[in-house]
Design a protein around this motif. Structure first.
Motif, PDB file in Angstrom:
ATOM      1  N   ILE A  96       0.835  -1.212   0.000  1.00  0.00           N
ATOM      2  CA  ILE A  96       0.000   0.000   0.000  1.00  0.00           C
ATOM      3  C   ILE A  96       0.859   1.247   0.000  1.00  0.00           C
ATOM      4  O   ILE A  96       0.476   2.279  -0.536  1.00  0.00           O
ATOM      5  N   SER A  97       2.052   1.147   0.569  1.00  0.00           N
ATOM      6  CA  SER A  97       2.896   2.336   0.607  1.00  0.00           C
ATOM      7  C   SER A  97       3.468   2.656  -0.771  1.00  0.00           C
ATOM      8  O   SER A  97       3.600   3.822  -1.129  1.00  0.00           O
ATOM      9  N   SER A 100       0.687   4.448  -2.586  1.00  0.00           N
ATOM     10  CA  SER A 100       0.369   5.806  -2.160  1.00  0.00           C
ATOM     11  C   SER A 100       1.535   6.739  -2.439  1.00  0.00           C
ATOM     12  O   SER A 100       1.333   7.891  -2.826  1.00  0.00           O
ATOM     13  N   THR A 161       5.604   4.757   3.374  1.00  0.00           N
ATOM     14  CA  THR A 161       5.225   5.738   2.355  1.00  0.00           C
ATOM     15  C   THR A 161       6.295   6.815   2.261  1.00  0.00           C
ATOM     16  O   THR A 161       6.709   7.230   1.189  1.00  0.00           O
TER      17      THR A 161
END
Ligand SMILES: Nc1ncnc2c1ncn2[C@@H]1O[C@H](COP(=O)(O)OP(=O)(O)OP(=O)(O)O)[C@@H](O)[C@H]1O
Ligand SMILES: Nc1ncnc2c1ncn2[C@@H]1O[C@H](COP(=O)(O)OP(=O)(O)OP(=O)(O)O)[C@@H](O)[C@H]1O
Ligand SMILES: O=P(O)(O)OC[C@H](O)CO
Ligand SMILES: [Mg+2]
Ligand SMILES: [Mg+2]
Lengths: 283, 295, 359, 414, 359
Positions: A96-97, A100, A161
């Protein structure tokens, strides 16, 4: 070499060896303790040389033949839980990082800065300081005693992130331009160019997150009520709930060794990328 | 935040889609709970939450008029200074030595790196095991040499114990960064200084150390945050904040008040204070990171 | 005072049988005040040699003396030298002033004198306005001057330069070259200057040392080196565009160049110094295109350089370049033209050893 | 089949005991199934249960240590009184069959039993007979009073013993039980039984005298502090400390691990105090039924409690663990079986408890007791390390403890 | 097919009043197959212009068409162009083969054809042996070829080059220049080549565009630009060493150069095109040292370049360079010599606008 002073080199080695000795001593002692019987250990001072019960202790710990106070869950099973959660945390967080960070660095969209800061604020706040409300959320979502509950809340922070953003900013603009001229759209660029290029950062993060996940203590204590979901760090704590000598220290120490082994292997095995990825992106 | 790409992709929906997983996760598991903590810090509740009362800022007032809270601050401060000071000092020394050595430095690196992998909770157990008054082997040898080690009653010993465990745990991380920092200092600078007549000691203080300052600053912040937040498990596994309250650091107090003392309101107020501190630290660091690119 | 004597110097990296020898016995006598440029291709050992003079590398064999004193075991700081590095090696955290004053402070020079020396150097180099800036706030050229300033204030017996201009752009490089020349004329300090750029070497050197693979191929003035290269290596390395070199069999005034389909026999304006396998060298400016020329050339590309034009083609299978005035009408690409070598401008080298043959 | 969750804090051998209880019950009938889960130490499992309750996920049955009693009692909406659970399920529930000191502890002012006494212990005195012999003391005669303890300790020390005396649970043994044993109040309002507006009363001359005594012993190396809670438990069976005040439940570990002859005896007291020795207070834990469950599940809990209170089960547990028998019938059964004769000392705890309690000795029921214990731990540590005098420390403990009591009173007034 | 038309193109960065205009209306017609070099100092907008052609920057005003189609709103991938970047922008994690094949794969070209095209390009560029290596394992020159290869395989209507040689060392640069020339001759594809190096521009261009501060100063063949610079900017920018420029007042055959103590009046070989404030330009090769020369020069430094020698000195306060054959005897530093300008080689520019005056 800028100057000729052999004694300086000797001194360096001496200091480093001392450092290594100090760093290694606790673990050496762990190993020694695991190789003796509890009786031998509680005889102060405990022996400083390894004894002959090492494999005994390891096997006992792995199979859960622990009779002292504390948990009886076999270490092998706890290690499996730790392994699975650490892997989920590491992989999901990286995934997910990456996405994003890609959005933040490579796109212009409304409120971009707002989202950047929203994500960034989560950078360093660990789950500990908001633990009971988080627990409630997890429980409301019915994620107690599940890998989801054990892992997802720990994924909710921006370290990765941020790291990826720092790395992406160092990727030359020309690569995107070349890819655009080659006809690659954003996702294609992401998949074919950006992700492969990030491999050192990914490796570094994998190590960090794996260890972070493996070492969790307070959170699993709360969200697991099923002994089948106990990670190993919790297990060690459970094993020494009874005070100094009543513990089967040999088994506790064997378990401690087992608990450090996988993350240590990950760190040492991946140290080259880990160090590089870490240091490069913190710059 | 000046850093921007020259070429940006155009799409009105894709960036949202890409951000969605991250945003959902932090909204649900970060902002919502953090907001809850904020709300709870304005409430007084019984243990089971069956009676809830709004009390405004009373929890904060009580906190700031509670001398033990300030003691806890002080303890945390002392702990931070010791851990950061010793941790950075020792790892810098080791890194400088490792940097001097041309061959074999990777071997040392490997030998020094792995405590990073040890869980704080386990580190606490290991150090406790070495220093436990009755069975601890180090405690025994200390006593044999006339040093009465007793962290159960001696606050300094207790502090010493958690400091050692915390420093030990953080040593490898600091070491790696210092070593990388040292290795990124151009060799020619050292050579220039040597030609300018600076001997090793002077070179270190006038050239190497100043050039390492970004690394040092970064590590300082990381270490302070580490001390503030990540050492809970070490304290919980070894001293439980004792003797007296001499090793009761902020996170431990927060945990204790909330989970053992069932004082949800106060614990939430402490969370809020801690969040503010950490956010401030983070921002300071971030500004710095963005600024020092050229160094 | 600042004479440098390099005597049979050898450098090996590593020890024992695995040692890697990179300098194979170099000797040179540099008189006080001389400006010597060491030039050679990348990896030939230029920096290593310079660093041995500076004391930054140990000397494996041989002897180096500066100002009459053997310095093999003297620390860099005590060799009475100053050095300018390729990346300048300015201390990024100190102001320009402090960068220049650092060495003097360590040497415990009185404050007032430090001030005086730094100001003087700053004036010479026109960096007075920047003294309080940090290196980061300077342009490449300004940094280069600061690096020179740092060397000057120490008033050493010798300056050592390791490619100090290679980070500058072409314009600035040309300009700084002139300034270094002027500076040397004013200060008169022995200088050892390393570069891999032959133009730099030619324009700066009083004498130049051409190195190749750890050996010294030639030492001499730029005119000597350009006019009478001691080996085919020197001939090809010095000069741009480089000297045309043709390998073949000489026999009196005939020279059989190339082989197989490309074989061509050339008539020489004068007899070769000896018969046998030789390399014939001829600089592009020493040959002209003329209908009654002796040699054939197949034109392949043209390059306009402004005042002159280069005509590239093939002769006996080898690339061959002719330099002609840009105002003259150029040949066509693909055209076969004839060449007239300037008499007395032919160089001959042994095809095996590469050494100069004849005069 | 109805399944119910039971969270407990019994590790090791005691954990096996808990599992056996559940298994036996599950085997004894077909309708219900009890699932025991170990949730860490007493405070950890309480923490977990509270968090779970707030999230609507509480277990059906929760084991709560005695210091949590007031907290549980005050949370009326979170629990269902055991008496009600039993009555609703149609079981006859007669509080009178329980040992008074035990049942009284868990009974509301209106006479309703709120939780089910499961594992009650009390502090007793252990000593190492071999060490006594070596020190020239009579191994068959345990020191009965504190002055005797000090004398014995001095002899032990003279014989080279490094740790003549230590204690676990310092608040429980040296202040709470100490108060009841000497028939003085630990806190006003009958130690909290009389209302939430109770305040600590542990800075009386008697308390100060005792703590001063211990402080002196500590200075002379006769009393060696070994840590909070049950951390010191290891030091007695290992032979490190020769005299020990600790939970009667330590018996199982001592009998298994001690490689020396040991004796058990009643807690020491001061002979000049009128009314001493009275009785000691209980420790250990009881089982609470959490609110918000299905009727069928309450039936299951009731059936389980009914199973647990049978004299046979009780007697067996008592003999196995050193915890007190909670019914008089179980005590008599054990007595008849000759267990006490075969295992001298095992009756000490029972004898300390089976006395008529007074208002001052019925037990301690204070809110925020966990924190009060920590306060006392902290203050005592200051005394042992010589940083504070006994009076000063106890005064400070009272002040700090009272603040906690006030807060509890406020939070639970509704 | 590959003709490029740039029509009144303007580029502004940012919007509204804060916008920063960097291209001020540039127009150029490039015919199919032509090799055009855009040259100018750093920051003049060369890259911006090229990137607008490539589609990597939006066009603020004006129109660009490629092969007759207006491409203002066409994606880069669909403009039928290929681009070679300064830092090559090779995908570091892909093999050379994959680097070259990537665009074709995306365009779903059949595998066999990809293979064929890559192999063919590899053969032309002689990078066949490296196809399985990653860019990291290549030298700078080899990387440059791969970048070219990646462009070639796409068989575009136009090649765009943004300073593709600036990361190579001098030797390699000269050599690659020749190869690009040859390649262009073979493939005949329209090429737009950006550089700030005037030698590169001169040698490569069929026509060159000289830019300055976002404007086009001149477009023409290298001979036109060198021989008849349209402005004093072009005159000083093109040619190395640069043209000597003297500012002064012309009046018939007299030219008053410099001011104050440096003021010198020069006699001109021919009358100035008009009277008034003018800039007089004269290339270093169009003046010689001669005892009977018209103008005085104070010699300051000498530079030996091999075939020729530069004599730097001062005339009317301004730097003035003379280029002389290296075989002639050089003057002494400090000596005052006289100069003879070649007749008909004087350039005149307006002192205010800088534009060429006269012919
Ligand atoms: N520390 C070292 N250990 C082993 N070999 C080295 C070391 N330093 C240099 N060399 C080798 O010595 C040779 C000469 O290196 P040197 O740096 O002197 O070359 P150079 O002529 O200065 O080249 P350049 O123009 O690229 O700077 C090279 O082959 C290099 O690989
Ligand atoms: N993204 C941008 N935003 C604002 N200004 C820009 C941007 N990109 C370039 N510029 C400005 O536009 C002008 C022209 O830049 P460009 O890159 O085209 O110059 P160039 O001629 O290619 O120079 P160089 O030879 O240094 O590459 C410069 O003044 C530059 O500062
Ligand atoms: O060890 P236990 O189970 O007897 O419990 C001790 C008491 O809870 C102390 O308060
Ligand atoms: Mg070099
Ligand atoms: Mg550009």
């Amino acid at each position: 070499m800028v100057e000729r002073r052999p004694w300086l080199n000797l001194l360096s080695h001496a200091v480093l060896l001392l450092g290594v000795a100090v760093v290694a001593f606790p673990v050496y002692l762990t190993f020694v303790a695991a190789s003796h019987t509890t009786e031998a250990i509680v005889q102060a001072p405990m022996p400083l040389l390894p004894g002959g019960h090492f494999w005994d202790s390891i096997v006992k710990a792995l199979t859960g033949q622990i009779s002292g106070p504390g948990s009886k869950a076999p270490v092998a099973q706890m290690m499996q839980v730790s392994l699975i959660s650490a892997l989920i945390i590491a992989i999901a967080k990286i995934a997910i990082s990456l996405l994003s960070a890609f959005a933040i660095v490579y796109f212009r969209f409304p409120f971009k800065m707002f989202f950047f800061w929203a994500i960034f604020v989560t950078l360093m706040l660990p789950v500990e300081v908001r633990i009971s409300p988080t627990y409630k959320v997890v429980s409301d979502l019915g994620m107690l005693n599940s890998y989801a509950g054990l892992t997802i809340p720990l994924i909710a922070s921006a370290t990765a992130t941020f790291l990826f953003r720092q790395f992406f900013l160092t990727v030359p603009d020309e690569l995107v331009e070349a890819a655009r001229i080659d006809g690659a759209g954003p996702m294609r660029f992401f998949k074919d160019v950006l992700v492969p290029l990030s491999s050192t950062s990914i490796a570094a993060l994998f190590v960090i997150q794996f260890i972070y996940g493996w070492n969790q203590y307070l959170w699993p204590l709360l969200v697991t009520t099923d002994e089948k979901m106990y990670p190993i760090v919790l297990g060690i704590q459970r094993m020494i709930s009874g005070g100094d000598a009543a513990n089967e220290w040999n088994l506790v120490m064997a378990t401690a060794l087992l608990a450090m082994l996988p993350p240590a292997l990950v760190v040492i095995g991946m140290q080259k990328w880990f160090v590089k990825g870490l240091v490069d992106s913190e710059k | 935040m000046a850093a921007e790409k020259r070429v940006l992709f155009q799409s009105s929906w894709l960036p949202w889609l890409l951000l969605a997983p991250q945003l959902i996760v932090i909204a649900v598991f970060f902002f919502w709970p953090a907001g809850q903590a904020l709300v709870q810090s304005l409430q007084q509740q019984d243990a089971f939450g069956t009676s809830v009362e709004w009390v405004g800022l009373e929890n904060f007032q009580r906190l700031f008029s509670d001398p033990t809270y300030f003691d806890s601050f002080k303890t945390t401060l002392v702990f931070s200074v010791l851990v950061a000071g010793l941790g950075l000092g020792i790892s810098l020394l080791l890194a400088v030595m490792a940097d001097r050595i041309v061959r074999g430095s990777t071997v040392y690196k490997t030998l020094l790196i792995w405590p990073y992998a040890v869980a704080p909770a386990v580190a606490g157990v290991l150090w406790l095991f070495m220093f436990a008054p009755s069975i601890g082997v180090v405690a025994w040898y200390l006593r044999a040499h006339g040093f009465e080690w007793n962290h159960l009653l001696n606050g300094n010993h207790a502090m010493g114990l958690i400091v050692m465990a915390a420093v030990w745990k953080q040593l490898s991380y600091n070491f790696l960064f210092f070593l990388a920092g040292l290795q990124s200092i151009p060799k020619s600078l050292i050579e220039a200084a040597a030609i300018d007549g600076a001997r090793p000691w002077r070179r270190f203080w006038t050239i190497i150390f100043p050039l390492l300052s970004p690394t040092s600053f970064f590590l300082l912040v990381v270490n302070v945050v580490y001390v503030f937040l990540d050492t809970f498990a070490i304290v919980d596994a070894s001293t439980h904040g004792g003797p007296g309250k001499e090793t009761e650091i902020l996170v431990y107090k927060l945990y204790y008040d909330g989970f053992k003392g069932m004082d949800i309101g106060s614990s939430a107020a402490q969370s809020v204070v801690l969040m503010v501190i950490v956010v401030l630290l983070t921002i300071v660091q971030f500004k710095y990171v963005e600024r020092r690119v050229n160094y | 005072m600042g004479a440098i004597r390099i005597h049979n110097v050898v450098k090996r990296y590593g020890k024992g049988p695995k040692a890697n020898q990179v300098i194979h016995g170099v000797s040179a006598d540099i008189t006080d005040g001389e400006f010597i440029v060491i030039v050679g291709p990348s990896g030939c050992g230029k920096s290593t040699l310079l660093r041995m003079v500076a004391g930054l590398e140990e000397i494996s064999e041989g002897e180096i003396s500066i100002g009459g004193r053997v310095v093999n075991d003297v620390e860099p700081a005590d060799r009475d030298i100053a050095m300018v590095f390729q990346n300048y090696a300015l201390y990024p955290h100190m102001s320009v002033y402090d960068n220049m004053a650092y060495g003097l402070k360590i040497a415990k020079v009185p404050k007032a004198e430090i001030e005086a020396r730094v100001q003087k150097a700053a004036k010479i180099l026109e960096i007075g306005p920047f003294l309080q800036r940090t290196p980061r706030q300077l342009s490449g050229g300004q940094r280069q001057r600061v690096a020179m300033g740092r060397a000057i204030v120490r008033q050493p017996a010798a300056f050592l330069f390791d490619e100090p201009l290679s980070n500058l752009d072409a314009k600035l490089r040309a300009q700084t070259r002139l300034e270094i020349q002027k500076l040397h004329r004013e200060l008169g300090v022995t200088s050892l200057f390393v570069t891999h750029d032959q133009v730099e070497a030619m324009t700066l050197a009083q004498r130049m040392i051409v190195m190749n693979a750890g050996r010294m191929e030639q030492i001499g003035t730029p005119e000597q080196v350009y006019g009478k290269p001691a080996s085919s290596f020197v001939a090809s390395f010095i000069g741009s565009p480089p000297m045309n070199l043709l390998t073949g069999q000489a026999d009196g005034t005939r020279f059989a160049a190339g082989s197989g389909a490309d074989a061509t026999t050339l008539l020489l304006p004068a007899a070769a110094p000896r018969a046998g396998a030789l390399v014939l060298g001829l600089r592009p400016e020493h040959v002209e295109i003329a209908d009654d020329g002796l040699w054939p050339l197949q034109v392949e590309t043209l390059e306009m350089l402004g005042a002159e034009r280069l005509v590239h083609g093939r002769l006996g299978g080898a690339l061959f370049t002719v330099r002609m005035d840009a105002t003259l009408a150029p040949p066509q690409v693909g055209q076969a033209v004839r060449l007239r070598p300037a008499p007395g401008r032919l160089h001959w080298f042994d095809a095996g050893t590469g050494l100069r043959v004849g005069d | 089949q109805t399944e119910i969750q039971w969270w407990h804090s019994m590790g090791g051998a005691l954990g096996e005991w808990v599992n056996d209880q559940a298994n036996d019950f599950n085997a004894s009938q077909k309708n219900y199934k009890v699932v025991p889960t170990f949730k860490g130490s007493y405070d950890q499992s309480m923490t977990a249960a509270i968090a779970a309750f707030r999230a609507g996920n509480a277990p059906h049955i929760l084991q709560v240590f005695e210091v949590g009693t007031a907290t549980m009692m005050a949370s009326k909406n979170a629990i269902v009184p055991v008496a009600k659970v039993m009555a609703d399920a149609g079981y006859k529930f007669d509080p009178k069959v329980y040992v008074g000191a035990v049942a009284g502890y868990y009974t509301a002012p209106n006479g309703q039993m709120l939780s089910f006494p499961f594992n009650s212990s009390t502090p007793v005195f252990y000593y190492n007979k071999d060490a006594f012999k070596a020190a020239g003391l009579d191994p068959e005669k345990a020191p009965g009073t504190w002055p005797e303890v000090a004398l014995a300790a001095a002899k032990l020390k003279a014989s080279g013993h490094k740790c003549p005396f230590t204690t676990s649970w310092q608040s429980w043994t040296q202040l709470e039980s100490f108060s009841a044993w000497h028939n003085v109040l630990f806190a006003t309002k009958n130690n909290g039984f009389g209302g939430l507006d109770t305040r600590l009363a542990i800075n009386t001359p008697l308390h100060v005298r005792h703590i001063e005594n211990l402080a002196n012993m500590s200075k002379q190396g006769l009393f060696v502090y070994k840590g909070r809670a049950n951390v010191p438990d290891a030091t007695f069976p290992s032979g490190e400390c020769a005299m020990y005040t600790g939970s009667s439940a330590l018996y199982s570990s001592v009998s298994k691990n001690a490689k020396f002859a040991y004796g058990m005896s009643t807690l020491p007291y001061y002979p000049d105090v009128p009314g001493a020795p009275q009785n000691t207070v209980i420790g250990g834990a009881s089982l609470w039924v959490m609110a918000g469950k299905k009727p069928e599940e309450y039936k299951a809990a009731a059936a389980f409690f009914n199973f647990l209170s049978s004299a046979e089960v009780q007697a067996k547990s008592h003999q196995r663990t050193g915890y007190l028998p909670i019914t008089t019938a179980a005590f008599e059964l054990t007595d008849k079986s000759g267990f006490y004769k075969k295992n001298p000392g095992t009756d000490v705890a029972v004898n300390q408890m089976i006395r008529k309690t007074t208002d001052k000795s019925r037990g301690i029921r204070l809110g925020n007791m966990v924190q009060i214990r920590t306060v006392i731990d902290e203050e005592m540590e200051q005394v042992w390390s010589g940083k504070k005098g006994a009076k000063e420390a106890l005064d400070s403990a009272v002040t700090r403890g009272n603040e906690l009591l006030e807060r509890f009173e406020k939070a639970n007034k509704g």
